[in-house]
Design an enzyme around this catalytic site. Structure first.
Site, mmCIF file in Angstrom:
data_model
loop_
_atom_site.group_PDB
_atom_site.id
_atom_site.type_symbol
_atom_site.label_atom_id
_atom_site.label_comp_id
_atom_site.label_asym_id
_atom_site.label_seq_id
_atom_site.Cartn_x
_atom_site.Cartn_y
_atom_site.Cartn_z
ATOM 1 N N HIS A 1 -31.800 17.355 16.938
ATOM 2 C CA HIS A 1 -31.807 18.473 17.882
ATOM 3 C C HIS A 1 -30.469 19.211 17.861
ATOM 4 C CE1 HIS A 1 -33.296 20.329 21.712
ATOM 5 N NE2 HIS A 1 -31.991 20.460 21.948
ATOM 6 N N GLU A 2 -29.386 18.472 18.022
ATOM 7 C CA GLU A 2 -28.074 19.114 18.107
ATOM 8 C C GLU A 2 -27.663 19.716 16.760
ATOM 9 O OE1 GLU A 2 -27.208 19.641 21.002
ATOM 10 O OE2 GLU A 2 -28.354 18.095 22.050
ATOM 11 N N HIS B 1 -28.988 23.217 16.883
ATOM 12 C CA HIS B 1 -28.104 24.119 17.639
ATOM 13 C C HIS B 1 -26.873 24.487 16.800
ATOM 14 C CE1 HIS B 1 -30.051 24.297 21.531
ATOM 15 N NE2 HIS B 1 -30.036 22.976 21.720
ATOM 16 N N GLU C 1 -32.747 27.305 21.734
ATOM 17 C CA GLU C 1 -33.553 26.089 21.858
ATOM 18 C C GLU C 1 -34.632 26.039 20.778
ATOM 19 O OE1 GLU C 1 -32.322 23.971 23.746
ATOM 20 O OE2 GLU C 1 -33.857 22.410 23.903
HETATM 21 ZN ZN LIG Z 1 -31.133 21.915 23.211
#
Ligand SMILES: [Zn+2]
Ligand SMILES: [Zn+2]
Lengths: 500, 500
Positions: free
Chosen positions: A265-266, A269, A295
């Site tokens: 996830h990160e 980003h 997101e």
């Molecule tokens: Zn996030």
């Protein structure tokens, strides 16, 4: 000569460098700082925030903006000026007393909430929270008034901070489609999953080996350790600047999936931030777009790449090597374990399928609250009714796992929640287009090759910064605006048909 | 009402918080930052430095200073105003063009020096260095002119930046005493040490065990890990703010003394910063005093505590436990090994006895250079003559281990070197007073108790910030101004008589 525009560029560069400082001071605070640094760091960050606010809202900036609008600017410069104007308006439209009062009320409410949540003390919380709602309504009304007709409701003016370009009405339409389909889909999926065998992950998994594995995962997903670090924090997060991305995950020794999902996830980003347009470095137009886009990038890396059967198959081979205990589980067994759907109380623990219902519930409550159609004391009943009807979960009397579970409202960050689910819709829609353009995507994932995904995102999302309005960018990338049908189809494919 | 004084306090607090940011960005750069962060971090630091300079030299500050001088202020506030005025004068007395030109010339010279030093290329270096000298002379003359008669020579005005309160004349007198005694003392010590047996440290020493040992050492010396961290960097250093001290050491796996000496040294620097007066937090008067005091604190921890026979005896027991290979060496054998005296080329590798001669040589050259009594091209000959006469070392043709070995001159940091040796004199003088007041000091050290040293330093040095002029503070603490006789006696006691 675009003299005033150039003065603005200089000022925004100064603001950018102050933000650079606050970014890395914030990272240090979360990852490195000893306890004794709390007070001096809080003082420093508060002073830098004041200084940044003063430099952005100084009267010269307003004059430069007015005069730059009459200068002869290129199309790029015009878009850049538009974004500068938005940043300036957002910061200038509130009186200093309101900002100060909201900061104080928010800090007080959030601080007390940390204990009140543990104590399930709704009435205590309500005492502080009413003031936060009151001040947030004032803020929303002032922001709406300053929007020059761009915001239809006060709530729209708060959405503008996190979901700029996606209106309350547009988000409401998307969410209505999800509400119409998801509750029944959840039931069908639970029914379907009951018929399959699912393993339970048990054991003790060496954290230093997990760290090796997470570093490998980040690298496989394109994270460059020459331009970033992966560390440990209480809550996973991502921050940094282009050239220096800092991502954090967290480890448990009784399972390994949480850290991997957070790392994926990160990495999403961070990849977005790394890919932002270099030529607009330091200018608002060069920054990442709204949180619905941010997101979508993280969720694409987490749910579309990492959780895909093909990538998981490739990755499991590596995991079997680094964490030999996991060899008893096949990649298919692990995939089934990762994709269990189960309605629950807590948003942050929710699976991909039920997560949107948690968000929609919050969206419906906070929009009514800010638009003065509901009062703070009505929240628990509304929460219970909606949890019951959307997910079949009973939260009566259980405030701590109900309406008191999230930090967002405690300091008045209304308008943020929708970005999680609009982000999910966007991520599926982007990935749908990528799959169409790369019919061999599963073969590539199975070899660990995800570069074509990064290339597509670089071309269609990352390099554009804030040049386009958000739905124009999505339309240009996928042929249409955010459309919840892609997400619903993805849920059916993955969770009913067990495709990818 | 002391309205203008209070405006100054607010402005200096803002400057303090900008410095907080630069402090931790600098730490991060040295300890954590990936390579890709170099350019964005350099840009951010440069912009913050400009902003800080603008906020300090803005015309309103000059007016507030003038008007505050006519306000009714307490003695503390008057001292505080005096320090504000000094900071302001230091920053305001140079034209922006000179600052800019010197920054550029210094960066160019330093950058090229990194390669030129390796290549022993004095002529290449001289090409850039002449410009640095020229601009530093201009700087020194302007600073002297702005000093209002406080500085007798241009070089005094550069000393003022690092050794404020210790004049060229005073430093020269101290150094003359050392020059008169040390060269002969060095010969006697070498003669003496030839008659004793000295071990050679050989082996491979696990770095993670060394880290445990260094953490223990820092804690034994009073470093509080709740208000600080000990990390690793290329060059040991210390930075931070009260409540959050960051120290760094470095490890080799073929010996262990270097890391321990550096940890003790940096713990001294950090302890001083931790002990600064809380009531003056954020004001110049609350900052650490000149570098002759700062270095005296680090050297006291390194040379007077850690290198004392009594403390070393206590510490060796711990070392024997954590690094079992070292059990073959007694604490006495290790102490002899740590205290070998040997003239050499390189200042940073020099022992306590020969180190001052390296500094005096540099002081004599740089003061002549800045006061226009010598030219840059004369440096190598002067260097050779002095090295030969002070330490009996021949550096002819060996620029890289001679006059090109240090970074200080490359960017024009003239006036810094004397603080190393004045700091050494101060440290011995402070410790002499501590010993007189604590006749049982050796018993305490042998038990690992050094708290009484910290208490004395807290009371006589740390808590005073910049309230007193430096020699007044030393006089109040020890009964006299900096006096080189204490240092000379210490050298005889430790190195000829092998006491403590
Ligand atoms: Zn996030
Ligand atoms: Zn030092």
């Amino acid at each position: 000569m675009s003299q005033n525009y150039h003065k603005l560029c200089q000022r925004f560069n100064r603001l950018f460098q102050l933000s650079h400082a606050m970014t890395f001071l914030g990272w240090d605070q979360a990852v490195m700082m000893p306890a004794g640094g709390n007070q001096p760091r809080a003082n420093a960050l508060a002073e830098l925030a004041s200084l940044r606010h003063e430099l952005l809202t100084a009267s010269d900036v307003g004059e430069w903006l007015d005069q730059a609008a009459r200068e002869s600017l290129s199309a790029n410069e015009q878009a850049s000026l538009r974004e500068m104007h938005r940043r300036w308006r957002r910061s200038s439209c509130l009186p200093a007393e309101l900002i100060h009062a909201k900061t104080l009320a928010g800090a007080k409410c959030e601080h007390a909430w940390r204990q009140q949540r543990l104590d399930n003390d709704w009435n205590g919380f309500l005492g502080n929270f009413r003031e936060v709602v009151k001040l947030s309504r004032e803020e929303a009304q002032l922001r709406q008034a300053a929007s020059g007709g761009e915001c239809d409701t006060p709530y729209d003016a708060l959405l503008d901070l996190y979901c700029r370009g996606d209106s309350n009405q547009f988000i409401g339409q998307c969410f209505d489609r999800l509400k119409a389909e998801l509750p029944a889909l959840v039931q069908r999926i639970i029914e379907h999953q009951r018929s399959r065998e699912t393993i339970q992950i048990t054991g003790t998994f060496d954290v230093s080996q997990q760290q090796v594995l997470n570093n490998k995962l980040a690298a496989m997903l394109g994270f460059d350790f020459n331009t970033g670090r992966l560390d440990v924090s209480t809550h996973p997060f991502s921050t940094g600047v282009r050239g220096d991305q800092r991502i954090c995950t967290r480890y448990r020794d009784d399972e390994f999936a949480q850290s991997l999902l957070a790392t994926a996830h990160e990495t999403g980003h961070a990849s977005y931030e790394s890919g932002l347009p270099e030529q607009w470095n330091g200018l608002p137009i060069g920054e990442s777009h709204n949180m619905c886009i941010h997101e979508s990038q993280s969720l694409l890396f987490e749910k579309q790449i990492f959780l895909s059967k093909a990538f998981n198959q490739h990755f499991t081979a590596l995991m079997h090597e680094k964490l030999p205990q996991t060899q008893i589980w096949s990649s298919e067994a692990l995939w089934r374990c990762y994709t269990v759907v189960e309605p629950g109380y807590i948003r942050v623990e929710a699976d991909e399928v039920t997560y949107p219902m948690h968000v929609i519930l919050r969206y419906e409550i906070e929009s009514a609250l800010i638009n003065c159609e509901m009062e703070a004391e009505d929240i628990p009943d509304a929460w219970n009714d909606k949890m019951q009807s959307y997910l079949g979960v009973d939260t009566r009397g259980n405030y701590k796992d109900g309406c008191m579970q999230d930090i967002h409202w405690t300091d008045g960050s209304f308008g943020y929640f929708p970005s999680y689910t609009i982000g999910a819709l966007n991520s599926v829609q982007f990935f749908h287009t990528i799959k169409q353009q790369n019919p061999d995507w599963q073969d590539r994932f199975a070899r660990g090759d995800i570069q074509f995904v990064r290339d597509w995102l670089q071309q269609h999302i990352w390099q554009h910064g804030c040049f386009m309005e958000v739905q124009d960018m999505i339309q240009a990338a996928t042929g249409q605006k955010t459309n919840p049908e892609f997400f619903l189809q993805h849920i059916r494919n993955r969770y009913l048909n067990e495709q990818y």
